[in-house]
Design an enzyme around this catalytic site. Sequence first.
Site, PDB file in Angstrom:
ATOM      1  N   GLU A  70      47.887  29.430 -47.907  1.00  0.00           N
ATOM      2  CA  GLU A  70      48.147  28.585 -49.137  1.00  0.00           C
ATOM      3  C   GLU A  70      47.035  27.800 -49.577  1.00  0.00           C
ATOM      4  O   GLU A  70      46.125  27.064 -48.928  1.00  0.00           O
ATOM      5  CB  GLU A  70      49.191  27.564 -49.096  1.00  0.00           C
ATOM      6  N   ALA A  71      46.489  27.909 -50.846  1.00  0.00           N
ATOM      7  CA  ALA A  71      45.150  27.015 -51.544  1.00  0.00           C
ATOM      8  C   ALA A  71      45.359  25.585 -51.150  1.00  0.00           C
ATOM      9  O   ALA A  71      44.244  25.032 -50.635  1.00  0.00           O
ATOM     10  CB  ALA A  71      45.096  27.439 -52.777  1.00  0.00           C
TER      11      ALA A  71
END
Length: 274
Positions: A118-119
């Site tokens: 996840e960013a």
Amino acid sequence: MQPEKLEISSSFESDTEDLSGNAILLKNGIRLFNEDWKVGVAYFVGKGLMENEPQSIASFLITHNEHLSKLQIGELIAGKDNDDTQVLIHFTNLIDFKKEKFDVSLRKYLTKFWLPGEAQKIDRITRIFANKYFEDNPEVFPSADCVYVTTFSVIMLNTDMHSPVILEKDKMTKEGFIKNNSGTWNDTDPPRKFLEELYDSISECEIVLKKGEDPEKRGWNKSVVALPHYKVQTRTWFCLYGNELRWYRSLEQSSIMGRISLDYVTIREDVNIF
């Protein structure tokens, strides 16, 4: 004259052999942690092996890092809760980056856990790493923000260079990497030589960011060979992955010495090998 016989003995040491009376509790907790970090942490706290506070949890993750699932560590330290962020900060602060090249420190850091996909989690981890690297090496970058930007750029380069879905002709060139980083150090360009060396390092050797395998069992095999006038002791690190047994020169598992399939091997349940 008959040649002298060589006496060879071998014993398999479990990965908790050097621990004290808490070895069984620790081993059980590690198994639980490697399945679900929340269950593992609750177990360790309940058994008095760690305190339920960020600094103690972080210290435990570093001390027992080689035995804990890197995937679960990554999920723990990258959490969005304040306590999780504090664990990440303490965890990172326990790693020494002083007088290390930037890419060497980044590689070392990312061997301690698997970077989540996840960013937002990547951003959180990258920023904490940047703060610590700048604190340890203030002469390399103008600011912690510059470390952060460069770290993100290197992670993107690493993905681009080593992704199997990106064709060779479409991979980022050295000039493209340098151009992408122009003006990123407080509106000035990073040193060209610095960027060239970074590009070459990542191009030649991938930073493994994705989840890898965690062995089901692992431990040292200690062998003693008795020669005529002295004995030679050797230790080999063994890991069991499903139906395959692999052995390595070191704990890092970067230099595999051999592997053997166990598809047609039967192990008696009353013999404790691991």
